[in-house]
Write an enzyme that holds these catalytic residues in place. Structure first.
Site, PDB file in Angstrom:
ATOM      1  N   LEU A  81       0.729  -1.325  -0.180  1.00 51.80           N
ATOM      2  CA  LEU A  81       0.306  -0.264   0.096  1.00 51.80           C
ATOM      3  C   LEU A  81       0.869   1.220   0.147  1.00 51.80           C
ATOM      4  O   LEU A  81       1.304   1.747   1.346  1.00 51.80           O
ATOM      5  CB  LEU A  81      -1.373  -0.288   1.189  1.00 51.80           C
ATOM      6  CG  LEU A  81      -2.076   0.801   1.389  1.00 51.80           C
ATOM      7  CD1 LEU A  81      -3.162   0.140   2.560  1.00 51.80           C
ATOM      8  CD2 LEU A  81      -2.110   2.263   1.322  1.00 51.80           C
ATOM      9  N   ALA A  82       1.152   2.032  -0.802  1.00 48.73           N
ATOM     10  CA  ALA A  82       1.981   2.692  -0.868  1.00 48.73           C
ATOM     11  C   ALA A  82       1.520   3.098  -2.882  1.00 48.73           C
ATOM     12  O   ALA A  82       3.440   2.283  -3.627  1.00 48.73           O
ATOM     13  CB  ALA A  82       3.337   2.705  -0.665  1.00 48.73           C
ATOM     14  N   GLU A  83       1.419   4.357  -3.112  1.00 50.43           N
ATOM     15  CA  GLU A  83       1.310   4.725  -4.199  1.00 50.43           C
ATOM     16  C   GLU A  83       3.279   5.323  -4.635  1.00 50.43           C
ATOM     17  O   GLU A  83       2.677   5.270  -6.044  1.00 50.43           O
ATOM     18  CB  GLU A  83       0.398   6.109  -4.170  1.00 50.43           C
ATOM     19  CG  GLU A  83      -1.100   6.166  -3.995  1.00 50.43           C
ATOM     20  CD  GLU A  83      -1.352   5.925  -2.395  1.00 50.43           C
ATOM     21  OE1 GLU A  83       0.065   5.968  -1.470  1.00 50.43           O
ATOM     22  OE2 GLU A  83      -2.012   5.103  -2.004  1.00 50.43           O
ATOM     23  N   HIS A 152     -11.714  11.742  -1.782  1.00 54.38           N
ATOM     24  CA  HIS A 152     -12.237  10.319  -2.313  1.00 54.38           C
ATOM     25  C   HIS A 152     -13.338  11.110  -3.540  1.00 54.38           C
ATOM     26  O   HIS A 152     -13.903  10.322  -4.213  1.00 54.38           O
ATOM     27  CB  HIS A 152     -13.544   9.515  -1.598  1.00 54.38           C
ATOM     28  CG  HIS A 152     -13.020   8.629  -0.636  1.00 54.38           C
ATOM     29  ND1 HIS A 152     -12.480   9.094   0.532  1.00 54.38           N
ATOM     30  CD2 HIS A 152     -12.413   7.169  -0.834  1.00 54.38           C
ATOM     31  CE1 HIS A 152     -11.666   7.574   1.203  1.00 54.38           C
ATOM     32  NE2 HIS A 152     -11.936   6.735   0.414  1.00 54.38           N
TER      33      HIS A 152
HETATM   34  C1  LIG Z   1      -2.347   7.396   0.427  1.00 56.74           C
HETATM   35  C2  LIG Z   1      -3.928   6.366   0.938  1.00 56.74           C
HETATM   36  N1  LIG Z   1      -4.108   5.473  -0.041  1.00 56.74           N
HETATM   37  C3  LIG Z   1      -5.826   5.020  -0.579  1.00 56.74           C
HETATM   38  C4  LIG Z   1      -5.682   4.821   0.663  1.00 56.74           C
HETATM   39  C5  LIG Z   1      -7.569   3.854   0.626  1.00 56.74           C
HETATM   40  N2  LIG Z   1      -7.946   2.881   1.592  1.00 56.74           N
HETATM   41  C6  LIG Z   1      -8.663   3.582   2.416  1.00 56.74           C
HETATM   42  S1  LIG Z   1      -8.354   2.316   3.232  1.00 56.74           S
HETATM   43  C7  LIG Z   1      -7.078   1.688   3.045  1.00 56.74           C
HETATM   44  C8  LIG Z   1      -6.381  -0.689   3.162  1.00 56.74           C
HETATM   45  C9  LIG Z   1      -6.030   0.128   4.790  1.00 56.74           C
HETATM   46  O1  LIG Z   1      -5.490  -0.422   5.011  1.00 56.74           O
HETATM   47  P1  LIG Z   1      -4.714  -0.309   7.231  1.00 56.74           P
HETATM   48  O2  LIG Z   1      -3.358   0.409   7.065  1.00 56.74           O
HETATM   49  O3  LIG Z   1      -4.514  -1.773   7.732  1.00 56.74           O
HETATM   50  O4  LIG Z   1      -6.062  -0.507   7.497  1.00 56.74           O
HETATM   51  P2  LIG Z   1      -7.331  -0.435   8.372  1.00 56.74           P
HETATM   52  O5  LIG Z   1      -8.213  -0.184   7.357  1.00 56.74           O
HETATM   53  O6  LIG Z   1      -6.902  -1.537   8.463  1.00 56.74           O
HETATM   54  O7  LIG Z   1      -7.715  -0.451   9.693  1.00 56.74           O
HETATM   55  C10 LIG Z   1      -6.590   1.741   1.846  1.00 56.74           C
HETATM   56  C11 LIG Z   1      -6.322   0.991   0.804  1.00 56.74           C
HETATM   57  C12 LIG Z   1      -6.527   5.729   0.640  1.00 56.74           C
HETATM   58  N3  LIG Z   1      -7.035   6.374   1.989  1.00 56.74           N
HETATM   59  N4  LIG Z   1      -4.717   6.567   0.898  1.00 56.74           N
END
Ligand SMILES: Cc1ncc(C[n+]2csc(CCOP(=O)(O)OP(=O)(O)O)c2C)c(N)n1
Ligand SMILES: Cc1ncc(C[n+]2csc(CCOP(=O)(O)OP(=O)(O)O)c2C)c(N)n1
Ligand SMILES: [Mg+2]
Ligand SMILES: [Mg+2]
Lengths: 346, 405, 346, 405
Positions: A81-83, A152
């Site tokens: 998860l890292a753009e 969003h």
């Molecule tokens: C910079 C960024 N990239 C993508 C997203 C979209 N997004 C929202 S929640 C999520 C998953 C996050 O996972 P985690 O950090 O494990 O937290 P959890 O939801 O499990 O509490 C993503 C990809 C975002 N909110 N911010």
């Protein structure tokens, strides 16, 4: 997790041949994008798809639905998860001959990748005198209208269109979604492919594969004689609606779907404006410094003595995108288009 | 600062700087004078109460002491309230009253332990997931849910509660926490900042920058990573190749703890120690709580696409509330009376939440223009006037239509 | 390193009182900025300065020269090398009541902070209904003209001006540099303070402290009757030069220094354009979607029936900023201004 | 991939996965099956040749074997050539022939060892600092210096040399390296990517993302961090609070090595092992070479503002070339003849560099428009035509003026 998945199906999927189109079916923009990815993956083994949740889940908008199962982990996979990491690694892959198609989950979540996009993706060809090309497509669901909470619903096109080296396109209907995404993937230049998320489920009857006009061309969607209404992505439907309302009031509105934001199709737009002598541009993004400013400026520069009135901008306000319950007051409507046209002296 | 260094749990004491140095390499080159070298976090999570509800003895406690029964009872109460609230909000969301809701079901131990560890002047930096932490810190349901209902981006006053707006852009809030803690330190104020992070968000560059700034500036910050093993659909194995996320701490010269995130006693003991350490000038700490997201990512997610029901069932067996309940019942603290009164409180909370959400909020669209800048901008006033005019016209049309009807 | 430096001088420096201005001396923009920071640090204990190399080195352009020694590590210090981290921690500090003035070393090196700037810095006040304000100044040396290698000469103003919630200003001379930076630091809103790096060493005779017009106002630097030439930051000098050349040819050019890019001073610019009935805007950034597009669009919208000709844009080309040996061909010149004015029918 | 795992230096063997696990925590939750758990890097840098020029024995070698004398002689030759080149370019920059030049004086051991460890198909991802690495890989002086002179952003063909453009935006190139290595792995090609990073640049978010992507994807990438102890003026103590940067590796589940960056034998041994390990499917490695930037950051920097002359002098005593020279001389390999012939080669290189830089490059401004997009854009052709017209007019004016004179 190891990336190399020896168990992935080795089958090569052949895209439907152009001379035997499938029967026309009702398909959404989301479905058309999914089909385009599937056909591109099948046609070219260098095409890979990765990003956040694009694997088994099929993306939060299901644009990559079933592709992971069909093509395996080596072609379609979930990245960390890292753009910036996604864009940065895609650049390295493209340097080695792959054609990555990557997804930013939402418009505002592409911002962490801004440096990779502006300083590398956009500039690599130029920096290397054309020796290193980066055939990368960044798919970005953008704009509002779905009641999304903050961050969003951004319309971020102006950031990308102002960056030389990028091609920026946005489809407004299923046929274009399919055709333009295929063309974007075939392009040797990096393409920012903006997907109007509020329109993902809008359907049309299309037989795939379909080839619509080249993605760098604007298209006249509805002819008219009184005014040229320019729109793109999520505002095209509103523009067509405005044209309907206008017609009822005796106003003949020509609707042009820009499709390509960079480059801008001066030819098609110029011809329309010379015919109608009036122009207006719509978008959801804030007005100040928005894409509409460029459109207004260049149409005015090029058609000044054909213009009977200043180019109008019907856009979002100069405020951060509102919360779900207030977005209806922000988004440009057909009524606002007509009200704006009314401000002209006719 | 003439404060003494804090303790951070007896057996995880910070090591003295007895590390061998390179001959001929000046000391300042690779280690500053106050670097604390903790041992690697254990790979077996620190735990004080076993799943059976029995107290854990020995190495797995890492020397942390069991909180008192009173403390645990207080935590239990908050967890039950939070869970009831969470369930109520999930239900309201299914009924369409909220735009979205990311549930923290199953993560109550992490959420409540963190909030309970903070003093009123400390600051909390939550994500979208940490709604029950806000509740536990005293924000009212309607102020909290205003965001998820879609009224406005933040429904409460951050300064009143010392809680920053729930952050959606992942990991970004961790830097705000470090900045705030640093500012407090510069002002010699007794303030600690605690930030939550998800497992997925630790992959973002901002998470790294926050860890690094905090350790270089020795800022009083506590990082609580809730490793619920999923980032939406992406399992932890695709997020990191490390043994534990807590292992990252060593690379920043800060203590790291890998804790059973479903054991509120352990989470509370470790976080409290970290907060105390930060408070007394000992710098930041990284804590990973291993837990599980029982619900979907949000109401619009479909977890059947990416995880087996069996896995969820397995984690149901590790429920944080059940476990504590067993322990407290065995300790004689959780009588049927107490349980009943807590359950009753929870129902009152749920009813209040329902009530608040059943009222339709009164929103003024013109307020959209009021908080963008501190000073008025003529061009924005023009846009405000445009909308005011449009609203007035709509109003008039409606009145006319009503008149005609 | 511990941040708290008990050995830092406890002296409070009092800024020069307004009623006893120092004797006028020759001072550069760099010197004026340095003086502004010094006076702000002395006046308000909540002002802190941090970033890359702003400590003992005094910044790569020496804008923070001697401030670390003067105010100590707790007021002026070197941060780790991470722009998102710098902006992100500044946000947290501002939430706690500090007024951070941070430096991005070069324009293109602010891009890693883009998410913190767009999603938090610009939106915090709005997100919280005005309850959380972020009085932060981000100083960014920008634009070309110093023979910098790639990524050292970007003009990134369009990215910031299109982002609601930000104030964007840029001085063109030492007096404004001082006065506008003081005002920016006093502002409760986040300010993107763009410093024209090619002009850092341009000197004027000024007596500090100086107070010039408010930073949200444009200023007419040279009066004229034939055309309004709008410029800002690095192009102001070129605009004045063009006006000289024009005068020699009998063309009376009014030069307006915009100073504030967001908000735009419609009043001052409108008055000038209504007088001259012609306008042109200059900037170094690429033309497509550049700041000049907004200027051209809004001047046209508001003054259409006063305009005798389309608003001209004299800007950089739509290409990445060139290498040092080629930048002279890219940067707008006075000759290009005159050539552009020549394209109008007079 | 049916390849065997690579060795990574005998005494730093990867541990078997005998780590205690949490009871009741499913294995996949916090550690995937192929996680390799290296021990913490030592805080005494790995070293094979002492400053005295003598071979190091015992623990400080971490079991790495001394490269052969032939290998070391080759490295010596490259280091001498590189140093001469670097000095020449610094001199040319002082004379104003180049726009800027960041010298790598003092860092030759890191630079040359890294390049020497790569096979021709491997890729190198350098920064602005790593010019002598390009030279050593065979890029001609003029192709290299075209960038620093200001002709064009990149003067060589990256595909011809398997070297990416020298990266200025810090740490960004590390992600490119990971991506390229991953692509090669996906295509089952025998290609390793090696990227340089500075100590300062490890603070950037991109560095973290690169480490993490590489380890999660087990991409054949080698990270060589040249810790030259300064990021322009900022000393390492303000950049990191960790013991060593190599300590970061554990948090990514990859091996990390802290090496004496002025000992080319050690750098070569460790990097070669890492490259071999990557090549044989063993994933990424992080290597920190502790070295020192002897020159200013670039010609426009003034290091007297932030560091003592004494410190520089101290590091002069640890010179990487001197040290190797002593070792090779003692080994009888570096006779006066050999030394002389290498010095002569270095002079030839310097002369060629001078010669190339004394020629004025012929640049076509219209080429500015030719490489922005693969397809022509009408609007860009208009701008090109505008410049062409302007150039023609200037030309004409000059001709007229010449005619008049
Ligand atoms: C910079 C960024 N990239 C993508 C997203 C979209 N997004 C929202 S929640 C999520 C998953 C996050 O996972 P985690 O950090 O494990 O937290 P959890 O939801 O499990 O509490 C993503 C990809 C975002 N909110 N911010
Ligand atoms: C993203 C980014 N921020 C800032 C800079 C400006 N800058 C150039 S070199 C440098 C210092 C880098 O230090 P380090 O990584 O240690 O490498 P070294 O120069 O010592 O080789 C800085 C801050 C940059 N090039 N890129
Ligand atoms: Mg998670
Ligand atoms: Mg360095």
């Amino acid at each position: 997790m190891t990336l190399i998945d020896e168990t992935a199906p080795a089958v090569i999927h052949s895209p439907q041949a152009k001379n035997e189109p499938a029967a026309a079916t009702s398909i959404s923009i989301a479905g058309a994008l999914n089909a385009a990815l599937r056909d591109a993956l099948a046609e070219d083994p260098n095409v890979v798809v990765f990003g956040e949740d694009v694997g088994p889940l099929g993306g939060v908008f299901r644009i990559t639905d079933a592709l992971n199962a069909e093509f395996g982990e080596n072609r379609v996979w979930d990245s960390p998860l890292a753009e910036s990491g996604i864009v940065g690694t895609a650049i390295g892959m493209a340097m080695y001959g792959l054609r990555p198609v990557i997804e930013m989950q939402f418009d505002a979540f592409a911002y962490p990748a801004f440096e990779q996009i502006t300083s590398h993706l956009a500039k690599m060809r130029n920096r290397t005198k054309g020796r290193v090309t980066l055939p990368i497509v960044i798919r970005i669901p953008y704009a509002g209208g779905i009641g999304g909470v903050e961050h969003h619903s951004d319309s971020s096109e102006a950031y990308y269109t102002h960056t030389p080296g990028l091609t920026v396109v946005t489809p407004s209907n299923p046929a274009d979604a399919y055709s333009m995404l295929r063309e974007a993937i075939r392009s040797d230049d990096p393409v920012i492919f903006l997907e109007p998320k509020s329109r993902y489920w809008a359907k049309d009857t299309v037989s795939l594969p379909v080839e619509t006009p080249p993605m760098n061309r604007a298209v006249v969607l509805r002819e008219g004689t009184d005014v040229t209404l320019l729109a793109y992505g999520p505002t095209v439907k509103t523009a067509l609606h405005a044209a309907e309302l206008g017609a009822a009031e005796g106003l003949s509105i020509e609707v042009v779907d820009l499709r390509s934001l960079s480059p801008f199709d001066d030819e098609t737009v110029g011809a329309s404006v010379r015919k109608t002598s009036r122009a207006a541009i719509m978008h959801e993004a804030a007005q100040f410094g928005g894409y509409g400013a460029e459109v207004a400026a260049r149409v005015t520069e090029r058609q000044f003595f054909h213009l009977a009135a200043p180019v109008l901008r019907i856009t979002g306000f100069d405020i951060p995108f509102p919360s779900p319950k207030l977005e209806e007051h922000y988004l440009p409507t057909a009524e606002r288009v007509l009200a704006a046209l009314d401000t002209w002296e006719w | 600062m003439a404060r003494s260094f804090g303790r951070l749990g007896p057996s995880v004491a910070t090591l003295p700087r007895t590390i061998a140095r390179a001959l001929a390499v000046p000391e300042h080159c690779f280690m500053s004078d106050d670097v604390v070298v903790p041992p690697l976090p254990t790979t077996k999570p620190i735990r004080l109460i076993a799943e059976t509800g029995r107290a854990v003895k020995g190495a797995q406690t890492a020397g942390f002491a069991m909180p008192s029964v009173e403390t645990l009872l207080g935590l239990y109460r908050q967890m039950v309230l939070a869970r009831r609230f969470d369930a109520q909000v999930t239900a309201l969301t299914r009924q369409g009253r909220l735009a979205t809701y990311p549930s923290a079901l199953g993560q109550e131990a992490c959420e409540i332990a963190a909030v309970a560890s903070l003093a009123p002047n400390d600051w909390l930096f939550p994500t979208y997931r940490d709604t029950i932490a806000l509740l536990t810190r005293g924000v009212s349901p309607v102020e909290i849910l205003s965001f998820f209902r879609g009224d406005w981006h933040t429904g409460f006053d951050p300064h009143a509660h010392h809680i920053s707006p729930q952050s959606t852009p992942l990991a970004t809030q961790a830097l705000h926490a470090v900045g705030l803690a640093t500012a407090a330190k510069l002002k010699h104020d007794d303030v600690v900042a605690l930030t939550f992070l998800g497992d997925g968000s630790t992959s973002e560059g901002d998470a790294h920058e926050a860890f690094n700034f905090a350790s270089v500036w020795q800022s009083p910050t506590v990082f609580v990573i809730q490793n619920n093993q999923y980032a939406i659909s992406v399992p932890f194995s695709k997020q990191s190749h490390a043994r534990t996320l807590a292992d990252r701490a060593i690379g920043y010269g800060m203590p790291g703890y890998f804790v059973d995130g479903n054991d509120v006693a352990a989470m509370y003991a470790v976080i409290t120690a970290a907060v105390e350490r930060a408070r007394s000038g000992g710098g930041p700490t990284m804590i990973e709580g291993l837990t599980y997201r029982m619900e979907a990512h949000t109401n619009s997610d479909d977890p059947t696409r990416y995880r087996e029901k069996g896995e969820v069932a397995e984690w149901q067996g590790r429920d944080p509330v059940d476990r504590l309940e067993k322990y407290l019942t065995a300790a004689g603290a959780l009588t049927d009376d107490v349980r009943g009164s807590i359950a009753a409180d929870a129902e009152v909370l749920a009813a209040a939440t329902r009530g608040a959400m059943n009222e339709t909020p009164v929103l003024d669209p013109l307020e959209l223009f009021d908080h963008v800048y501190s000073a008025e901008r003529p061009a924005l006033l023009e846009q405000r006037a445009f909308l005011a005019h449009e609203l007035a016209q709509t109003e008039q049309t409606l009145t006319e239509m009503a008149g005609r009807a």
